[in-house]
Design a protein around this motif. Structure first.
Motif, mmCIF file in Angstrom:
data_model
loop_
_atom_site.group_PDB
_atom_site.id
_atom_site.type_symbol
_atom_site.label_atom_id
_atom_site.label_comp_id
_atom_site.label_asym_id
_atom_site.label_seq_id
_atom_site.Cartn_x
_atom_site.Cartn_y
_atom_site.Cartn_z
ATOM 1 N N LEU A 193 0.838 -1.189 0.000
ATOM 2 C CA LEU A 193 0.000 0.000 0.000
ATOM 3 C C LEU A 193 0.879 1.246 0.000
ATOM 4 O O LEU A 193 1.840 1.339 0.762
ATOM 5 N N PRO A 194 0.575 2.209 -0.853
ATOM 6 C CA PRO A 194 1.363 3.440 -0.876
ATOM 7 C C PRO A 194 1.234 4.220 0.428
ATOM 8 O O PRO A 194 0.329 3.986 1.225
ATOM 9 N N GLU A 195 2.137 5.145 0.614
ATOM 10 C CA GLU A 195 2.153 5.978 1.814
ATOM 11 C C GLU A 195 0.848 6.761 1.937
ATOM 12 O O GLU A 195 0.389 7.378 0.991
ATOM 13 N N GLY A 196 0.227 6.695 3.108
ATOM 14 C CA GLY A 196 -1.002 7.442 3.366
ATOM 15 C C GLY A 196 -2.283 6.734 2.971
ATOM 16 O O GLY A 196 -3.368 7.251 3.208
ATOM 17 N N VAL A 197 -2.176 5.564 2.349
ATOM 18 C CA VAL A 197 -3.370 4.827 1.936
ATOM 19 C C VAL A 197 -3.642 3.731 2.950
ATOM 20 O O VAL A 197 -2.757 2.949 3.274
ATOM 21 N N THR A 198 -4.846 3.684 3.441
ATOM 22 C CA THR A 198 -5.260 2.611 4.351
ATOM 23 C C THR A 198 -6.549 2.001 3.814
ATOM 24 O O THR A 198 -7.392 2.696 3.244
ATOM 25 N N ILE A 199 -6.671 0.719 4.001
ATOM 26 C CA ILE A 199 -7.916 0.022 3.671
ATOM 27 C C ILE A 199 -8.501 -0.453 4.987
ATOM 28 O O ILE A 199 -7.980 -1.381 5.602
ATOM 29 N N PRO A 200 -9.566 0.199 5.447
ATOM 30 C CA PRO A 200 -10.155 -0.231 6.718
ATOM 31 C C PRO A 200 -10.765 -1.623 6.586
ATOM 32 O O PRO A 200 -11.098 -2.071 5.499
ATOM 33 N N LEU A 201 -10.890 -2.290 7.699
ATOM 34 C CA LEU A 201 -11.398 -3.660 7.688
ATOM 35 C C LEU A 201 -12.873 -3.751 8.094
ATOM 36 O O LEU A 201 -13.545 -4.721 7.752
ATOM 37 N N GLN A 202 -13.386 -2.742 8.774
ATOM 38 C CA GLN A 202 -14.764 -2.808 9.255
ATOM 39 C C GLN A 202 -15.761 -2.905 8.109
ATOM 40 O O GLN A 202 -16.660 -3.751 8.126
ATOM 41 N N GLN A 203 -15.628 -2.073 7.092
ATOM 42 C CA GLN A 203 -16.579 -2.081 5.982
ATOM 43 C C GLN A 203 -16.540 -3.387 5.185
ATOM 44 O O GLN A 203 -17.598 -3.960 4.889
#
Length: 197
Positions: free
Chosen positions: A56-66
């Motif tokens: 994942l690039p810097e500053g990108v997050t993929i949340p897990l809740q959704q």
């Protein structure tokens, strides 16, 4: 004098299960498409990680809740879709309509959550290939879900018109087969994209 008896009427002809076969082929093709897309995704990810970079690039997050809520929503929709098949096979019209309606509502809830997840991820499609792969795979799944919802809506109208009965309910069964294939595809991409990140 010989007594003659009338022969019993011939049993009604069973229609060929063309819709089930076509739905099976469409489901297999869709699963193969996702297998190929996920193969490309996992290969690119492994290459980048072996080179010592982060996926994942810097500053990108993929949340897990959704994604987790989306998975449980689709699992619940698989149950309601099977409920529709069970109900139509027993000529239970009310439960058929309720089950198909609930399945459709679960599909809309999934679309809503997926669009919300897209706003949270904030991937830059132009800057990196990771975003292109993630959006291609999840977008293809979203398209498969919309196709499954349209298929389900058409079969619901057929059931409403009396074309789906206990003797001939291939339409709802075919829609359920495609719906279940879509749920399986999401479960696989949920693990490959959202869990392993």
């Amino acid at each position: 004098m010989a007594v003659t008896h009338a022969l019993p009427p011939a049993p009604p002809l069973q229609r060929p299960r063309v819709l089930m076969v076509a739905s099976g082929f469409a489901s297999a093709a869709a699963l193969m498409l996702f297998g190929g897309l996920l193969g490309i995704y996992l290969t690119r990810r492994a290459e980048l990680l072996q080179a010592g970079d982060t996926w994942l690039p810097e500053g990108v997050t993929i949340p897990l809740q959704q994604p987790n809520v989306m998975l449980f929503t689709l699992l619940a929709s698989a149950i309601t879709m099977q409920w529709a098949v069970y109900a139509v096979a027993r000529d239970d019209r009310v439960n058929t309509y309720i089950a198909l309606g609930l399945t459709f509502v679960f599909g809309i809830a999934y679309v809503n959550m997926q669009s919300y997840l897209y706003t949270l991820m904030k991937f830059d499609v132009i800057a990196n290939q990771q975003a292109v792969l993630v959006y291609t795979i999840t977008g293809a799944h979203l398209a498969m879900l919309v196709a499954a919802m349209i298929f389900t809506a058409v079969m619901a109208f057929r059931a409403l018109g009396g074309r789906e009965t206990s003797r001939q309910h291939d339409g709802v069964s075919a829609a359920a087969l495609f719906w279940h294939a879509m749920v399986v595809a999401y479960a696989i991409l949920w693990y490959a994209i959202y869990i392993t990140k």
